[in-house]
Design a protein around this motif. Structure first.
Motif, PDB file in Angstrom:
ATOM      1  N   ARG A   1      33.223  51.241  35.222  1.00 39.44           N
ATOM      2  CA  ARG A   1      34.348  50.844  36.021  1.00 39.44           C
ATOM      3  C   ARG A   1      35.748  50.921  35.015  1.00 39.44           C
ATOM      4  O   ARG A   1      35.665  50.325  33.931  1.00 39.44           O
TER       5      ARG A   1
ATOM      6  N   TYR B   1      39.177  50.162  33.288  1.00 41.20           N
ATOM      7  CA  TYR B   1      40.218  48.995  33.164  1.00 41.20           C
ATOM      8  C   TYR B   1      39.305  47.655  32.741  1.00 41.20           C
ATOM      9  O   TYR B   1      39.483  47.062  31.574  1.00 41.20           O
ATOM     10  N   SER B   2      38.279  47.378  33.372  1.00 42.34           N
ATOM     11  CA  SER B   2      37.182  46.236  32.996  1.00 42.34           C
ATOM     12  C   SER B   2      36.025  46.663  32.069  1.00 42.34           C
ATOM     13  O   SER B   2      35.921  45.678  31.193  1.00 42.34           O
TER      14      SER B   2
ATOM     15  N   HIS C   1      45.260  42.085  38.380  1.00 42.46           N
ATOM     16  CA  HIS C   1      43.850  41.487  38.572  1.00 42.46           C
ATOM     17  C   HIS C   1      42.777  42.291  38.130  1.00 42.46           C
ATOM     18  O   HIS C   1      41.785  42.139  37.713  1.00 42.46           O
ATOM     19  N   ALA C   2      43.195  43.719  38.679  1.00 39.29           N
ATOM     20  CA  ALA C   2      42.167  44.780  38.257  1.00 39.29           C
ATOM     21  C   ALA C   2      42.090  44.932  36.869  1.00 39.29           C
ATOM     22  O   ALA C   2      41.345  46.088  36.474  1.00 39.29           O
TER      23      ALA C   2
END
Length: 592
Positions: A134, A136-137, A307-308
């Protein structure tokens, strides 16, 4: 339409040419030299080494050009009579040129003749998505999902390679971005007798980005902010309904975030500022309610994006990482003059109480993107405040006296002179040639050691061979690469990309601490050579090419380095065999 020069209601400042020149000279002196007096946060950048605060330069420039517009009452922005339409043929011809150049660049890339490009980073990130990670994270990606997922989805839907999907997405974004550019110029409500020339000038500026091969350097991203501003203005002009405009603007901000953060921020500031001006004129409570609703919606959009994890990588640039000190070259001054004219056009609109023009939200949006353009301020990035750039270039080309000398100097200083140096093989030409036509062959030393290649990892970059263990490849990412996450763990960052602060250096070391049993897969070069900032972030002389500078500042700060990482690797790992056709070396963890 804005009032032309002959309008009797157009106020004049009464300032002489000498007074205007002296005022701009004072603004230039403040912008180019005061930032050396402001402390700079440590980062990997030439600005830190020179002790130059780009944020201070951007603030002084915006304040200075606004003061100049007030001082001259925006007189410099008066345009000639007449107007013209932008033909559809211009879009068709430019799209054909884009398609031809993209196909040529793609062919060069496939055959290994593309030189340095953004392809390595962009395709690696796309392949991580294909591997199930995923953004960004789990891995760093500084742009929006619309630049990352289309290539992956194309490859998946057409059952083709990720590279083919990426190339298709890249070409499509170039074509869509060209449409964006054409529509923005067509809808610009300035008196433009030669609107086609304005479009040709902007297209000429943008088309050189084809050589980068990156979706982050397409007009789809560059002109998305300006395009969304124009769409929001179009909704307002055809409906005169503040609630419909609020809805359209909120959707534009959300779509902007899906492309890049600066596009969303530009729309928020540009349309939001224009919305407030309209509310002040209307004085209706319902209008202010629509304005407040728009800003609440924007806050929700940015909160969801935060938040993402979409803003995590923005810290590298917010801290000043990879910035260049803004130098007083002719090239730099010519580009900054565009924004001087754009702000003058904005001020003249406000002075004449003409709020019914798309110029206002465009220039406001451009002013918000100027600090970013004046960060890593090579000539290409200085052109990147596109909402204001469109207005400034259009206004210049609508002024016969100004366009004669400005167009000539831009062609001579920014384009023809560097091209001549390249052809003559001067030092600048050699640097440019090194950047664009570099070889991807292995180093001689690596070739000599190729006989020690281990069959275990020699084909690991193809992602097709089974692996008996997982390798951590934190720095020199193999190319070409089809990521097999069962084989290779590249960590959060793409090598040293966007690794710019001491805190991020510590984060890279922490990644190794979290993988105490994974062997490192590094380049076969020396550690000091591969684990080091790019020379473009440490050699002040590159500014002579990037900014057309004739003078470079002295070094005021000791450069930030990766020595802590090198020390950690030497103290926690031992070198193993050279693998992957002599290009890579395995480093095994020291048993403790």
């Amino acid at each position: 339409m804005l009032l032309a020069a002959s309008s009797p209601s157009s106020p004049d400042s009464g300032r002489s040419i000498l007074q205007k020149a002296l005022f701009l000279a004072c603004v230039g002196a403040a912008v180019f030299f005061v930032p050396y007096l402001v402390p700079v946060t440590p980062s990997i950048s030439l600005s830190y080494i020179a002790g130059f605060s780009n944020k201070t330069a951007a603030i002084l420039f915006v304040l200075g050009v606004v003061a100049f517009a007030v001082f001259t009452r925006g007189e410099i922005a008066k345009t000639e009579e007449g107007d013209s339409a932008l033909p559809v043929a211009a879009l068709l011809v430019s799209s054909a040129i884009v398609l031809a150049l993209c196909l040529m660049k793609m062919d060069a890339s496939i055959h290994g003749h593309a030189g340095y490009t953004e392809l390595e980073y962009a395709l690696n990130r796309q392949e991580l998505v294909a591997a199930g990670l995923r953004p960004y994270s789990q891995f760093e990606y500084i742009y929006g999902p619309f630049l990352l997922y289309p290539g992956y989805l194309i490859a998946r839907l057409l059952h083709t390679s990720q590279a083919a999907g990426y190339y298709t997405s890249w070409i499509a974004q170039w074509l869509i971005g060209t449409v964006f550019m054409w529509l923005v110029v067509r809808e610009l409500d300035l008196h433009l007798r030669f609107r086609l020339y304005v479009y040709a000038a902007l297209f000429f500026i943008e088309i050189f980005a084809v050589q980068n091969l990156g979706v982050n350097y397409t007009p789809f991203r560059a002109y998305s902010g300006a395009f969304f501003v124009v769409v929001c203005y179009w909704v307002w002009r055809r409906t005169n309904d503040p609630w419909k405009m609020a809805l359209a603007s909120a959707v534009a901000v959300a779509l902007g975030l899906m492309i890049s953060m600066e596009a969303a921020v530009a729309v928020t500031i540009g349309v939001g500022g224009y919305f407030i001006l309209l509310a002040l004129r209307s004085r209706l409570a319902s209008f202010w309610a629509a304005v407040c609703s728009f800003f609440v919606a924007c806050g929700v959009c940015f909160a969801v994006a935060a938040h993402a994890g979409m803003f995590l990588s923005a810290g590298s640039f917010a801290s000043g990482g990879f910035n260049f000190p803004l130098l007083p070259s002719i090239s730099t001054c010519l580009i900054l003059f565009v924004y001087v004219v754009a702000v003058a056009v904005l001020y003249r609109c406000l002075l004449l109480r003409n709020l019914d023009t798309v110029v206002i939200p465009l220039v406001l949006a451009g002013l918000k993107t100027l600090p970013s353009a004046m960060g890593r301020c090579d000539l290409g990035h200085l052109f990147s405040a596109t909402p204001a750039l469109v207005v400034g270039v259009a206004a210049i080309l609508a002024m016969p006296t100004v366009r004669k000398w400005w167009v000539g100097l831009v062609l001579l200083v920014i384009y023809l002179a560097p091209a001549a140096l390249l052809l003559r093989g001067k030092p600048l030409g050699h640097r440019i040639k090194h950047i664009f036509i570099q070889s991807h062959e292995a180093e001689p030393a690596a070739k000599e050691n190729a006989s020690t290649t281990s069959p275990l990892v020699s084909t690991k970059v193809l992602g097709s061979a089974p692996c008996d263990t997982q390798y951590y490849e934190p720095f020199d990412i193999s190319w070409p690469t089809q990521v097999n996450v069962k084989c290779v763990d590249t960590g959060y960052y793409f090598g040293n990309e966007l690794l710019s602060t001491p805190q991020q250096v510590d984060q890279k070391i922490q990644e190794m601490r979290e993988r105490p049993h994974e062997p490192l897969l590094l380049s076969s070069e020396s550690l000091e050579k591969q684990i080091a900032p790019d020379e473009n972030e440490t050699d002040m002389n590159v500014l002579r090419g990037f900014e057309g500078a004739y003078w470079v500042p002295r070094e005021r700060n000791v450069p930030v380095t990766f020595k802590k990482i090198v020390t950690y690797v030497r103290s926690h790992y031992v070198p193993g065999p050279i693998v992957a056709r002599g290009n890579m070396r395995i480093w095994y963890p020291i048993a403790r």
